[in-house]
Scaffold this motif. Structure first.
Motif, PDB file in Angstrom:
ATOM      1  N   MET A   1       1.271  -1.092  -0.178  1.00 20.83           N
ATOM      2  CA  MET A   1      -0.420  -0.109  -0.008  1.00 20.83           C
ATOM      3  C   MET A   1       1.307   1.449   0.341  1.00 20.83           C
ATOM      4  O   MET A   1       1.683   1.271   0.648  1.00 20.83           O
ATOM      5  CB  MET A   1      -0.996   0.153   1.083  1.00 20.83           C
ATOM      6  N   GLU A   2       0.717   1.787  -0.911  1.00 20.17           N
ATOM      7  CA  GLU A   2       1.086   3.181  -0.984  1.00 20.17           C
ATOM      8  C   GLU A   2       0.679   3.760  -0.008  1.00 20.17           C
ATOM      9  O   GLU A   2       0.489   4.483   1.301  1.00 20.17           O
ATOM     10  CB  GLU A   2       1.217   4.160  -2.165  1.00 20.17           C
ATOM     11  N   GLU A   5      -2.125   6.832   0.227  1.00 20.47           N
ATOM     12  CA  GLU A   5      -3.440   5.933   0.739  1.00 20.47           C
ATOM     13  C   GLU A   5      -3.336   5.502   2.304  1.00 20.47           C
ATOM     14  O   GLU A   5      -4.419   5.273   2.021  1.00 20.47           O
ATOM     15  CB  GLU A   5      -2.978   4.414  -0.292  1.00 20.47           C
ATOM     16  N   ILE A   6      -2.410   4.651   2.559  1.00 25.36           N
ATOM     17  CA  ILE A   6      -2.721   4.779   3.820  1.00 25.36           C
ATOM     18  C   ILE A   6      -2.934   6.546   4.817  1.00 25.36           C
ATOM     19  O   ILE A   6      -3.796   6.291   5.399  1.00 25.36           O
ATOM     20  CB  ILE A   6      -1.009   4.575   5.097  1.00 25.36           C
ATOM     21  N   GLN A   8      -4.882   9.213   3.313  1.00 21.24           N
ATOM     22  CA  GLN A   8      -6.427   9.429   2.621  1.00 21.24           C
ATOM     23  C   GLN A   8      -6.360   7.847   3.845  1.00 21.24           C
ATOM     24  O   GLN A   8      -8.539   8.261   4.682  1.00 21.24           O
ATOM     25  CB  GLN A   8      -6.343   8.425   1.749  1.00 21.24           C
ATOM     26  N   GLN A   9      -6.776   6.519   3.899  1.00 20.38           N
ATOM     27  CA  GLN A   9      -7.364   5.526   4.514  1.00 20.38           C
ATOM     28  C   GLN A   9      -7.658   5.956   6.414  1.00 20.38           C
ATOM     29  O   GLN A   9      -8.534   5.820   6.863  1.00 20.38           O
ATOM     30  CB  GLN A   9      -7.069   4.200   4.152  1.00 20.38           C
ATOM     31  N   CYS A  85       0.603   0.728  10.213  1.00 16.59           N
ATOM     32  CA  CYS A  85      -0.743   1.538   9.607  1.00 16.59           C
ATOM     33  C   CYS A  85      -2.017   0.255   8.805  1.00 16.59           C
ATOM     34  O   CYS A  85      -3.146   0.546   8.966  1.00 16.59           O
ATOM     35  CB  CYS A  85      -0.515   2.584   9.179  1.00 16.59           C
ATOM     36  N   GLU A  86      -0.776  -0.628   8.083  1.00 17.64           N
ATOM     37  CA  GLU A  86      -1.188  -0.862   6.857  1.00 17.64           C
ATOM     38  C   GLU A  86      -2.624  -1.912   8.019  1.00 17.64           C
ATOM     39  O   GLU A  86      -3.388  -2.220   7.180  1.00 17.64           O
ATOM     40  CB  GLU A  86      -0.748  -1.782   5.842  1.00 17.64           C
ATOM     41  N   ILE A  89      -5.851  -0.731   8.851  1.00 19.07           N
ATOM     42  CA  ILE A  89      -6.547  -0.391   8.311  1.00 19.07           C
ATOM     43  C   ILE A  89      -7.344  -1.481   7.353  1.00 19.07           C
ATOM     44  O   ILE A  89      -8.331  -1.706   7.793  1.00 19.07           O
ATOM     45  CB  ILE A  89      -5.641   0.202   6.952  1.00 19.07           C
ATOM     46  N   ASN A  90      -6.196  -2.429   7.220  1.00 23.12           N
ATOM     47  CA  ASN A  90      -7.034  -3.725   6.896  1.00 23.12           C
ATOM     48  C   ASN A  90      -7.855  -4.859   8.487  1.00 23.12           C
ATOM     49  O   ASN A  90      -7.967  -6.094   7.766  1.00 23.12           O
ATOM     50  CB  ASN A  90      -6.128  -4.879   6.442  1.00 23.12           C
TER      51      ASN A  90
END
Length: 794
Positions: A1-2, A5-6, A8-9, A85-86, A89-90
């Motif tokens: 994940m860029e 993107e992190i 933003q989400q 952080c990914e 998010i997931n």
């Protein structure tokens, strides 16, 4: 994940919730990165960032996004923080870094043990250079010779062969060379993060020449040219200057000093010592203390980078050193644009350094000024033009051409409108003039008054956007002690924006009033000496700043803040229509946001091209204000100040005296009068700006004398909130502008207007008085200038 993107989400709110942190209603919380008794961390939900205002915080000076927050909170490197952080998010389970059962305690090492350990580690790093091809290649690219200077390399492997050496691991943890990840390696042993991995390394030394700190510089791709200081940084590079130093060269960076150290002394025509600053904001108290101890010192020479940041830093620190060491010459090397010491040696013969040093110029700073305290003049050394007075500032040609054009204020006002402030032509221009006064010795301040939702905060924020952003500080809230805790010159030549002055407690307001009036805050504080004992000392914060504040009750503050202008937001129906039309055009795509950004950037360049001047107004003795003005002494001084600001704005179209003082022309007076007219009217009127606007609208609604009205009808017709109309009516009753005539509480109290003042006639009389005065000046202008003295073209 860029990374984008992190960001933003993953919101900052989610991060705070993850760590069990909660911000208060002002979006503040106790900072989790240091001991914090009062909330010093501000959360910005609009930008999904957080910022700690405490200088005790390891993150101070840097706005943190969600990745930075996780990285600092869990003591991770950047890559690990991104992975975590990914996971958040997931919705995946994430292993938090925590101390293992067998972890060692990491209390700070005793001082003697720390210097011994760092000395041994630096020897290890120096030896590592010989076995690292990548380190040698990097040093060669930077034109650094590891055989001539003391430099090491940290490949991140120093602890791998010593897994069973618990003492080494413990000491590395204690000084910060290692941090635990809370995970296990492939061999089942605790895993660690290595500080300063793949970096060249320099030693920082104390007065006894012991190594007390390490500085690391990344050898990776040029896009990743990062700097690292070992925690609890102390020590200087290459060390404390010799006691017999006569000339001292200060460079902007450690690598610049290292570059000069390897040059042969025979290249230079005079002897000098070297001292590295830690960046453009890196002249520390340790540097200043070391310099003050040099009893034979004659000259300090700044050799900083040839960019805007370097130029401004030289002027700022030159002023600080001149204040503390008034008998020492302060000079600067005029480094070619976008060059530094190291790049000069990469692209030129070594002789260029001596040539530039020979052509150095003394920094001219006037150091004596009278500061009045308790009405007694006290002579005190003080930098008069520390930053923005430099005549060496790069000129932006477009901004320069704009400043040379006729009708500058009119053209500038149009640009301000294009930048996003609708209507408010006089107010927005006056606010602009007030804000740029931060370049002067006696800055100005503005209180923008309006009801809730009237746009007052938007107006001051947009004016602040048009200033060089490195000079702007924005606050939603100021605590009782926060102003006292800034560094001595942190608020020098700055712009302070306070979004809600009404939210400040009385102690905070008192500190702000003192700061505005006296430009200095003095406090007695307790610190620990080297032995850990408490001792009292005096702390000073110098505050040459302009300020813009939003308030609903400006008049009560204005009385206690010298050099403060009170402006009222235009809350008329006509202004509301203008704003709605603008909003609709923007939503229809008729207004290009990129054009707004370009305009804001252009206005910033205009401000950067302004230089500070002393101003002479040869007509000052012939200017008078109407007798009807109350507080005429204060208003007269403010009137003269605005004339001065208009003259400074017109500086590229004005003449100067033989001693380089800018001369006011009648055009400046005329323009200043037009801009300041509404503020002059407010000084005549006993109603504040918002109340006057309401009363004039009320008179139009009532239309004729003896006509009764009830508040419900007025509230609905004028679209005023119940709370606001109650405040207005109470004040008008007290001032006997209206009176209660009957009615019932449950059906509506009836009122009449009892005093129908002719406000428009008063405005016309005052305007006529001022215009007649200016016309008279135009007739006598030539005679005044003839008596003034020698002028020259600017």
């Amino acid at each position: 994940m860029e990374i984008n993107e992190i960001k933003q989400q993953l919101t900052i709110g989610t991060i705070l919730q993850h760590y069990g942190l909660k911000a208060d209603k002002n979006h503040r919380l106790n900072c989790p990165f240091h001991e914090d008794k009062t909330p010093s961390m501000q959360v910005y939900y609009k930008t999904q960032t957080a910022y700690c205002f405490s200088s005790n915080c390891k993150t101070h000076g840097k706005s943190m996004d969600v990745i930075d927050f996780v990285m600092h909170k869990d003591n991770l490197d950047k890559h690990e923080a991104i992975l975590k952080c990914e996971g958040l998010i997931n919705g995946k389970s994430v292993i938090l870094p925590s101390r293992s059962i067998n972890s060692v305690e990491t209390h700070p090492l005793p001082f003697a043990d720390k210097t011994r350990f760092l000395g041994n580690m630096f020897i290890y790093f120096k030896n590592a250079i010989y076995n690292s091809a990548s380190a040698k290649m990097y040093l060669e690219q930077r034109n650094l010779d590891y055989k001539k200077i003391e430099v090491g390399y940290n490949g991140g492997q120093f602890h791998h062969g010593a897994r069973k050496d618990e003492t080494l691991i413990k000491e590395c943890l204690q000084v910060g060379l290692l941090t635990e990840t809370g995970k296990l390696s492939k061999t089942g042993e605790p895993a660690y993060n290595t500080f300063g991995k793949w970096c060249i390394c320099f030693a920082l030394r104390n007065k006894e020449n012991q190594i007390t700190g390490l500085y690391f510089r990344s050898t990776l791709d040029k896009k990743d040219q990062r700097h690292f200081y070992l925690k609890d940084r102390s020590g200087l590079y290459p060390g404390y200057p010799k006691a017999d130093t006569r000339k001292l060269i200060l460079t902007e960076a450690v690598i610049d000093t290292a570059s000069l150290l390897q040059l042969s002394p025979s290249l230079f025509t005079f002897d000098f010592q070297l001292l590295a600053c830690y960046g453009t904001n890196g002249l520390t108290e340790e540097h200043l203390t070391a310099i003050k101890e040099l009893k034979e010192l004659e000259e300090i020479i700044f050799f900083f980078d040839g960019d805007m940041a370097g130029i401004e830093a030289v002027n700022k620190y030159g002023a600080i050193l001149k204040e503390r060491l008034p008998k020492i010459a302060i000079s600067k090397v005029e480094t070619p644009e976008n060059e530094d010491v190291n790049s000069l040696l990469q692209g030129h013969e070594p002789g260029i350094i001596n040539a530039l040093l020979e052509e150095r110029k003394e920094i001219e700073i006037q150091t004596t000024e009278l500061i009045f305290s308790n009405e007694n003049p006290v002579e005190k050394e003080k930098p008069s033009e520390p930053i923005n007075s430099s005549t060496d500032k790069p000129i932006n040609q477009n901004a320069y051409d704009f400043l040379k054009r006729k009708n500058l204020l009119h053209n500038l006002n149009k640009e301000i409108g294009k930048a996003g402030i609708v209507g408010e032509e006089n107010s927005r221009l006056l606010l602009f003039l007030i804000t740029i006064s931060y370049l002067n010795k006696q800055p100005l301040h503005a209180l923008v008054q309006g009801t809730s939702g009237s746009g007052k905060t938007h107006m001051i924020s947009r004016i602040a956007d048009m200033m060089p952003q490195e000079d702007v500080l924005r606050f939603t809230r100021i605590t009782e002690s926060s102003l006292y805790n800034w560094g001595e010159y942190d608020l020098y030549e700055k712009i302070i924006i306070i979004e809600d002055l009404d939210g400040l407690k009385e102690d905070a307001l008192y500190a702000l009033r003192e700061f505005i009036s006296n430009q200095v805050l003095r406090s007695s504080v307790t610190i620990k000496d080297k032995k850990g004992n408490n001792k009292s000392t005096k702390k000073e914060v110098k505050g040459q700043f302009s300020s813009l504040s939003a308030t609903t009750k400006g008049e009560s503050y204005e009385d206690n803040m010298s050099r403060s202008f009170l402006l009222a937001v235009d809350e008329s129906k006509e202004q509301t229509k203008r704003i709605i039309s603008y909003q609709n055009r923007r939503n229809a795509g008729e207004i290009d946001p990129q054009e707004q950004h370009k305009t804001i950037g252009f206005i910033q360049q205009v401000v950067r091209n302004l230089k500070h001047y002393e101003v002479i107004n040869p007509y000052a003795t012939q200017l008078h204000l109407p007798d009807k003005v109350h507080k005429v002494r204060r208003l007269n001084e403010m009137y003269q100040s605005v004339i001065k600001q208009v003259t400074i704005l017109n500086q590229y179209q004005r003449k100067v005296t033989s001693d380089n003082r800018l001369i006011t022309e009648i055009e400046d007076i005329e323009q200043a009068t037009g801009v300041l007219f509404e503020s002059i009217i407010l000084k005549v009127d006993e109603l504040d700006g918002s109340l006057r606007q309401f009363f004039e609208r009320l008179k139009k609604h009532v239309k004729q004398e003896n006509q009764e009205f009830i508040l419900r009808d007025v509230r609905q017709e004028l679209n005023v909130s119940k709370t606001q109309i109650f405040r207005y009516v109470q004040t008008l009753l007290e001032l006997e502008y209206i009176k209660q005539t009957g009615g019932y509480t449950n059906k509506g109290i009836k009122y009449k207007i009892s005093y129908w003042d002719n406000y428009q006639k008063l405005r016309a009389e005052i305007k006529n008085f001022l215009m007649v005065q200016i016309e008279q000046l135009k007739k006598e202008g030539k005679q005044v200038l003839e008596h003034h003295g020698t002028l020259k073209e600017h």
